[in-house]
Motif scaffolding. Structure first.
Motif, PDB file in Angstrom:
ATOM      1  N   VAL B 202      31.840  47.061  52.470  1.00 26.34           N
ATOM      2  CA  VAL B 202      32.671  48.040  51.779  1.00 26.34           C
ATOM      3  C   VAL B 202      33.538  47.339  50.734  1.00 26.34           C
ATOM      4  N   GLY B 203      34.064  48.129  49.800  1.00 24.44           N
ATOM      5  CA  GLY B 203      35.058  47.620  48.868  1.00 24.44           C
ATOM      6  C   GLY B 203      34.483  46.914  47.661  1.00 24.44           C
ATOM      7  N   PHE B 204      35.287  46.014  47.116  1.00 20.47           N
ATOM      8  CA  PHE B 204      35.018  45.335  45.858  1.00 20.47           C
ATOM      9  C   PHE B 204      35.193  43.845  46.138  1.00 20.47           C
ATOM     10  N   THR B 205      34.212  43.046  45.837  1.00 18.21           N
ATOM     11  CA  THR B 205      34.292  41.613  46.119  1.00 18.21           C
ATOM     12  C   THR B 205      35.435  40.979  45.307  1.00 18.21           C
ATOM     13  N   PRO B 206      36.297  40.188  45.945  1.00 18.78           N
ATOM     14  CA  PRO B 206      37.421  39.589  45.211  1.00 18.78           C
ATOM     15  C   PRO B 206      36.951  38.654  44.094  1.00 18.78           C
ATOM     16  N   SER B 207      37.820  38.482  43.130  1.00 16.59           N
ATOM     17  CA  SER B 207      37.522  37.613  42.006  1.00 16.59           C
ATOM     18  C   SER B 207      37.493  36.149  42.436  1.00 16.59           C
ATOM     19  N   GLU B 208      36.617  35.389  41.788  1.00 17.27           N
ATOM     20  CA  GLU B 208      36.549  33.947  42.010  1.00 17.27           C
ATOM     21  C   GLU B 208      37.927  33.299  41.823  1.00 17.27           C
TER      22      GLU B 208
END
Lengths: 557, 557
Positions: B202-208
């Motif tokens: 679920v959700g949005f993968t965090p930024s590098e």
């Protein structure tokens, strides 16, 4: 190897530095008490091995001192080694009613039940084993009837927690006995052995009761059959599945040998409450409307031969998973089982089922049976031990448990992270590491217990990588002349029809080796074998970059 | 097998129903374009196999039509099959600068670089391959220089996303080109092939970028050496490690062949910015104060031979992990690697290191390179495809991706979950399943590509379980009499010295079988072999519950 010579000694024969084959030993002078007798499944580095049990050399050499085996609960990693160990040790066995119920089945199967001396204990029991007084306290876990153990010796009190969580709203049993634990702690604990399975996990493990709410919700919404896969031994979970089914007016079918087995025992002994008419035979599932049926089955780890995997492959004789059915994986994969379980989930989706899977924290259909960090700290607080030995876990878990103990105030120097066999000795209230007793893993392969050694395993690993090439050379015994061969037979190396050129050339390498052997006037066949192995190995590696086992056999006629 | 006969066909030769060995094919009339050429590591059910690459039978049979291989990015599961496939197919190769930089190394090693026709593309490139116009769009992922691909054909536009996430605050590169994607979608997309790796998340993968903050914090706090293990190809991660080290005044040593290799290429091609003087040789680490050093190493998956595992076993020639050092596992174990990585973490704790490990969501030292559900929906929204084919994932991931596509409004009948080889054909704007092309796995074992078949694998598995027992019977060719034997040799079955009784009795079983054979006046040696196999197999199973491979060999002299 003689007996250890400390007043009070504690050591593990299995269960530290690993998950599985738990066996701990407390020895006070000439009285040895064994705690648990578990087994463990082999990794892929032990090909062909069925089971691993503890090495009990020490106990066999001191069998006259072994007063008892006490079982904390009925999970395989605590009782699974029993048939193998009992055959050799024949010690009196103590455990709670359900634990011994499960043990009886194992001993019966191994034809050992008749001679076994089994004594039922309860949290209120108080027994004397030699000079050691032993009492118990109730804990919660993912199987009913679990105990912690209190050993009173003249050196002080030792506590072994068994596996535990603190379930403050448990299902059909009492909560862990906080008051008794507080009392034990108040009276002074010299050493605490506490389990570390979830020492890496923050927080407090949710109550088993949370699962029931989700299961009922799922059964309410489902318009067709609901399958629930879980560990058979999780009787509280089974109870909640049965209760949810009952309240949703669904019949329950059981699939899987251990599921039927545990339900039978648990009902008989009063650990599972269910109206008899709720159960139906798997063969009768098709007779009921799909929304009136729930199926409780084994295979929550994706074990290829268990019920759920067979259902997922549409390979069960009596029951089918149909498009629109719901399948609940009420478990978390044990490390190593992830791929098998994923494959099972894939197969179920292919059948069109609605599969509820993934971490319990996300799905709500599973909670752990082991206490998380706050519960481990709670146990440490209650017991206030002078010395602490984290048990039941791989090294990083023991390490994290140590950090927790330090955090609640246990003296850093009073914490012992041990390996199997390390002896912690106590004298005049002080502990120290005092050598090692024999320990290790005993491998069970078929009927053989401990007869598989490193050479056999190394050969199996080697055979599995590049197979075997057998070279047979027949010689005349009296003249020493070559009569026939070389004949070559290979298995698991190359597919013969596709590689005849290769094997023909390999044959020439052997012929050349034989010629060289005779030319140099060598006599010992051992040297010919050596020569063939070397030359052939080199040739094959150059040509294929593979290293089959090369087995030259010389037949004298 | 001839060519498929649709106007426009799309199919996978690898990458659906699995993670790894990605290879997708778009064919418009007589123009075949291949997308990616990945490899995959074998499971434990493929003993001895080094690597798996796609079966390219279809491409070989239509090699005159193959216009190009386009590589979306430089990960092994997208370029790892190249040396094996290129040797057979010799197709022109297109990829971005970094991707081709990595490819060059591979082709050079395989002695194929000279003849290879490599063309560098950028997100702005526009190329014509036969009748198909091909353009690109920039994406983000865990390696720089990734592309999505747009194919314009007379049947309509097909989009292949490659691997992607939407990183809105990327490290030293541009964010995914939302505007270009919006434009592509606006112009109409007939079919979208989008990757499904994180479709369960679920959700949005965090930024590098989030990782950099944590790495700097860790380096600030650490009083001694800091080791960071990560995938070498994650150049943005390497950049952040180097930046954090630089800002904390630490030198950086590189350990591990692929780490040194990628850093060299990435610096050369301008993907990695670092002052030359920040790097030190591993052999010089000991010359610097411990709090002035950071070590970037391979082995984040616990691979037994990689740098981190060697460091953990205190088995590296030049660098030691000492009590008080910090080790950061900046990665998540790929399913199947959990146990190896756990063992490595255990070993590091035993050395007294402070190990930062576990899910990236908890530690902050890792983020995924694949978009989660919200990003997959974002891609679907931007592209607004008429047809959708989820790719790059095991079945349950493709299934979850389908549910996402349905949720954003793609017509349920316009979503195709395919297996490798399934052809989706398009004509007049309508899609249908149109048969299958050959597909499967080609096994690489040593120098052999595709020569290991099921029989060899079955034998390897069988040999690994209970070993082999070889029975040699020597007979006189002319009289048919038994000259010698039976001789028995076993490997991986039982340890001879401990089981002589068993083997003696086994010998008697063979002798009896021979006697029976002669008594019944049977003639064919084939029948004797059969008899020995049966009788010996039965005897050994009864006595040991093991089933070694029994290999009777008759030597005629």
């Amino acid at each position: 190897m003689s007996s250890v010579h400390n007043k009070l000694s504690i050591f593990a024969l299995g269960g530290v530095g690993e998950i599985g084959k738990n066996m701990y030993v407390l020895q006070y002078e000439d009285d040895i008490i064994v705690i648990d007798c578990g087994s463990k499944f082999p990794d892929e580095d032990l090909p062909g091995i069925d089971l691993i049990v503890p090495d009990i050399t020490y106990l066999l050499e001191n069998r006259d001192k072994v007063r008892a085996l006490i079982l904390t609960h009925g999970h395989e990693d605590h009782i699974g080694g029993l048939p193998y160990i009992y055959k050799q040790l024949r010690m009196p066995i103590y455990g709670t009613k359900l634990t011994l119920g499960l043990v009886e089945g194992k001993l019966r199967e191994a034809n050992l039940l008749k001679e076994a001396e089994l004594t039922v204990i309860t949290p209120e029991s108080d027994i004397q084993l030699g000079t050691v007084s032993v009492s118990f306290f109730k804990t919660n876990h993912s199987i009913p009837d679990c105990l912690g153990i209190v050993f009173q010796t003249n050196e002080g009190t030792v506590v072994h927690t068994g596996d535990f969580k603190f379930d403050l709203t448990p299902v059909s049993e009492e909560a862990a006995d906080l008051h008794r634990m507080a009392e034990i702690g108040k009276n002074g604990v010299l050493a605490l052995l506490s389990e570390s399975t979830n020492a890496e996990r923050v927080g407090f493990t949710p109550s088993e009761r949370k699962v029931g709410v989700h299961l009922e919700e799922i059964m309410r919404k489902a318009r067709q059959k609901v399958f629930i896969a879980t560990f058979a031994s999780n009787v509280h979970r089974l109870q909640q599945v049965i209760d949810a089914a009952d309240s949703m007016n669904r019949k329950v079918a059981l699939i899987g040998r251990s599921m039927v087995n545990v339900v039978t025992i648990a009902k008989e002994l009063g650990y599972l409450q269910a109206r008899e008419e709720i159960f139906i035979e798997p063969g009768d599932v098709h007779k009921y409307p799909a929304d009136r049926v729930a199926v409780l089955c084994t295979g929550s780890q994706g074990e290829p031969m268990a019920a759920l995997s067979r259902l997922a492959r549409n390979n069960h004789r009596q029951v089918e998973v149909l498009r629109g059915d719901t399948v609940v994986i009420s478990a978390t994969p044990i490390p190593g089982n992830e791929r098998n379980l994923s494959r099972t989930v894939d197969d179920l989706f292919k059948l069109g089922a609605n599969v509820i899977y993934g971490p319990g924290s996300a799905t709500g259909v599973h909670v752990s049976g082991h206490g998380s960090q706050e519960e481990l700290k709670l146990m440490l607080h209650l017991m206030r031990p002078k010395y602490f030995i984290p048990i039941h876990g791989e090294y990083r878990m023991l390490h994290q448990h140590r950090l927790l103990a330090e955090a609640v105030g246990v003296d850093q120097d009073h914490i012992f992270i041990v390996e199997n066999g390390d002896v912690v000795a106590f004298q005049n209230g002080e502990a120290r590491l005092a050598g090692k007793v024999p320990s290790g893993r005993t491998l069970v392969d078929g009927l053989g217990i401990g007869d598989i050694g490193n050479i056999v395993l190394r050969d199996r690993r080697s055979l599995s990588q590049d197979g075997i090439l057998i070279v047979i050379i027949t010689i005349n015994k009296s003249h020493g002349t070559i009569l026939s061969g070389p004949d070559m037979v290979s298995r698991g190396f190359v597919y013969i029809r596709e590689s005849e050129g290769l094997l023909e050339q390999a044959n020439e390498v052997v012929v050349a080796s034989i010629a060289k052997f005779q030319e140099d006037n060598m006599k010992q066949w051992r040297l010919l074998k050596q020569l063939v192995k070397e030359n052939l190995g080199k040739f094959l590696y150059e040509r294929t970059k593979r290293r089959p086992m090369i087995l030259p056999i010389i037949v004298e006629v």
